[in-house]
Design an enzyme around this catalytic site. Structure first.
Site, PDB file in Angstrom:
ATOM      1  N   ASP A 180       0.852  -1.184   0.000  1.00  0.00           N
ATOM      2  CA  ASP A 180       0.000   0.000   0.000  1.00  0.00           C
ATOM      3  C   ASP A 180       0.889   1.236   0.000  1.00  0.00           C
ATOM      4  O   ASP A 180       1.829   1.330   0.789  1.00  0.00           O
ATOM      5  CB  ASP A 180      -0.901  -0.009   1.239  1.00  0.00           C
ATOM      6  CG  ASP A 180      -1.915   1.108   1.218  1.00  0.00           C
ATOM      7  OD1 ASP A 180      -2.909   0.977   0.486  1.00  0.00           O
ATOM      8  OD2 ASP A 180      -1.712   2.107   1.931  1.00  0.00           O
ATOM      9  N   ILE A 181       0.602   2.172  -0.894  1.00  0.00           N
ATOM     10  CA  ILE A 181       1.362   3.420  -0.926  1.00  0.00           C
ATOM     11  C   ILE A 181       0.900   4.283   0.246  1.00  0.00           C
ATOM     12  O   ILE A 181      -0.290   4.586   0.376  1.00  0.00           O
ATOM     13  CB  ILE A 181       1.159   4.171  -2.258  1.00  0.00           C
ATOM     14  CG1 ILE A 181       1.630   3.310  -3.428  1.00  0.00           C
ATOM     15  CG2 ILE A 181       1.914   5.506  -2.234  1.00  0.00           C
ATOM     16  CD1 ILE A 181       1.346   3.910  -4.795  1.00  0.00           C
ATOM     17  N   ARG A 236      13.269  -5.547  -0.353  1.00  0.00           N
ATOM     18  CA  ARG A 236      13.913  -4.964  -1.529  1.00  0.00           C
ATOM     19  C   ARG A 236      12.963  -3.967  -2.204  1.00  0.00           C
ATOM     20  O   ARG A 236      13.360  -2.862  -2.549  1.00  0.00           O
ATOM     21  CB  ARG A 236      14.333  -6.071  -2.496  1.00  0.00           C
ATOM     22  CG  ARG A 236      15.074  -5.599  -3.708  1.00  0.00           C
ATOM     23  CD  ARG A 236      15.634  -6.743  -4.566  1.00  0.00           C
ATOM     24  NE  ARG A 236      14.675  -7.790  -4.833  1.00  0.00           N
ATOM     25  CZ  ARG A 236      14.723  -9.022  -4.323  1.00  0.00           C
ATOM     26  NH1 ARG A 236      15.705  -9.362  -3.503  1.00  0.00           N
ATOM     27  NH2 ARG A 236      13.816  -9.926  -4.624  1.00  0.00           N
ATOM     28  N   HIS A 240      -4.513  14.369  -9.681  1.00  0.00           N
ATOM     29  CA  HIS A 240      -4.636  12.957 -10.045  1.00  0.00           C
ATOM     30  C   HIS A 240      -3.675  12.530 -11.155  1.00  0.00           C
ATOM     31  O   HIS A 240      -3.282  11.368 -11.220  1.00  0.00           O
ATOM     32  CB  HIS A 240      -6.081  12.630 -10.420  1.00  0.00           C
ATOM     33  CG  HIS A 240      -6.995  12.656  -9.237  1.00  0.00           C
ATOM     34  ND1 HIS A 240      -7.150  11.578  -8.406  1.00  0.00           N
ATOM     35  CD2 HIS A 240      -7.783  13.636  -8.729  1.00  0.00           C
ATOM     36  CE1 HIS A 240      -7.990  11.884  -7.439  1.00  0.00           C
ATOM     37  NE2 HIS A 240      -8.392  13.131  -7.605  1.00  0.00           N
ATOM     38  N   ASP A 266      -1.360   9.393 -10.799  1.00  0.00           N
ATOM     39  CA  ASP A 266      -1.249   8.306 -11.776  1.00  0.00           C
ATOM     40  C   ASP A 266       0.210   8.031 -12.129  1.00  0.00           C
ATOM     41  O   ASP A 266       0.622   6.880 -12.296  1.00  0.00           O
ATOM     42  CB  ASP A 266      -2.028   8.641 -13.045  1.00  0.00           C
ATOM     43  CG  ASP A 266      -3.534   8.520 -12.864  1.00  0.00           C
ATOM     44  OD1 ASP A 266      -3.978   8.029 -11.792  1.00  0.00           O
ATOM     45  OD2 ASP A 266      -4.272   8.902 -13.793  1.00  0.00           O
ATOM     46  N   GLU A 296      -4.392   2.537  -4.653  1.00  0.00           N
ATOM     47  CA  GLU A 296      -2.947   2.499  -4.414  1.00  0.00           C
ATOM     48  C   GLU A 296      -2.505   1.195  -3.764  1.00  0.00           C
ATOM     49  O   GLU A 296      -1.430   1.118  -3.176  1.00  0.00           O
ATOM     50  CB  GLU A 296      -2.527   3.691  -3.542  1.00  0.00           C
ATOM     51  CG  GLU A 296      -2.902   3.597  -2.089  1.00  0.00           C
ATOM     52  CD  GLU A 296      -4.339   3.982  -1.757  1.00  0.00           C
ATOM     53  OE1 GLU A 296      -4.636   4.054  -0.562  1.00  0.00           O
ATOM     54  OE2 GLU A 296      -5.154   4.197  -2.661  1.00  0.00           O
ATOM     55  N   ASN A 330      -2.550  12.860  -4.313  1.00  0.00           N
ATOM     56  CA  ASN A 330      -3.621  13.321  -5.207  1.00  0.00           C
ATOM     57  C   ASN A 330      -4.121  14.708  -4.813  1.00  0.00           C
ATOM     58  O   ASN A 330      -4.341  15.565  -5.660  1.00  0.00           O
ATOM     59  CB  ASN A 330      -4.784  12.335  -5.214  1.00  0.00           C
ATOM     60  CG  ASN A 330      -4.517  11.128  -6.103  1.00  0.00           C
ATOM     61  OD1 ASN A 330      -3.759  11.208  -7.054  1.00  0.00           O
ATOM     62  ND2 ASN A 330      -5.151  10.020  -5.784  1.00  0.00           N
TER      63      ASN A 330
END
Length: 167
Positions: free
Chosen positions: A76-77, A139, A89, A93, A119, A84
Site C-alpha cells: 500500500d502506498i 527490496r 490525479h 497516476d 494504491e 492526489n
C-alpha cells in the site's frame, strides 16, 4: 502465398493475445488486475510446496534442500490521498506507474504482480523460507523509499506478507 497466409495467422494471434492482455491487465499500470488475482490465488494456494523450484531473489539466499512456499504480499502506498490532493490525479497516476515499474524491477519475471485497487498492490511469490520472502519484500520497500518521484519527492510503501498454505 504461404508467407501471406502465415502473416495473416500471426496477425490474428497477435490480436487475440492483445485481447487477453487487455482483459487481464490494469490499463494504467500494465500489472495484472484484481479479476485475474482470484484465479491465480486459488491456483497458487492449492499447489504443493515442491511444484516450483525457483529461489526467491538471488541464489545465495536459498538454503539447500528448502522447499518453495507460496507467499502473498500486500503493498500500500503510504499517504497516497495527499499525493492526489496536493499534486493532482495526473501526478498520482504517474506515482502509480512508477511504483509498478519499481515492483517489476524488484521482483522476478515469474512473480505475479497485481494492482488490486487504488494504491493497493498484491504480490504472489514462491520462496523457500520466511527470510527469503522478507528479503524480497524489503527490496521493494527500500527501492520505493530511495526513489525520488518527480514533483512529489520521496514516498514510502507499507508491506505485509503471509505464507499461503494448501487448504
Amino acid at each position: 502465398e504461404q508467407r501471406r497466409l502465415v502473416s495473416s495467422i500471426l496477425r490474428v494471434y497477435r490480436n487475440f493475445q492483445g485481447l487477453l492482455d487487455y482483459s487481464e491487465r490494469d490499463t494504467l499500470t500494465g500489472l495484472l488486475n484484481r479479476k485475474t488475482f482470484d484465479g491465480s490465488f486459488l491456483r497458487v494456494a492449492s499447489m504443493s510446496a515442491a511444484e516450483s523450484p525457483t529461489p526467491c531473489g538471488t541464489n545465495d539466499l536459498r538454503r539447500a534442500g528448502a522447499l518453495d512456499t507460496a507467499w502473498l504480499g500486500v503493498v500500500d502506498i503510504d499517504h497516497f490521498k495527499s499525493v492526489n490532493d496536493n499534486h493532482g490525479h495526473l501526478i498520482g497516476d504517474e506515482v502509480l506507474l512508477l511504483v509498478a515499474r519499481l515492483m517489476r524491477s524488484s521482483f522476478r519475471f515469474q512473480d505475479r504482480l497485481y494492482r488490486f485497487g487504488g494504491e493497493e498492490f498484491v504480490v504472489l511469490i514462491r520462496c523457500g523460507t520466511v527470510d527469503q520472502a522478507q528479503a524480497a519484500f524489503e527490496r521493494l520497500r527500500s527501492n520505493v523509499e530511495n526513489y525520488i518521484f518527480p514533483r512529489v519527492g520521496r514516498i514510502t510503501v507499507s508491506v505485509g506478507f503471509t505464507q499461503l498454505r494448501s487448504g
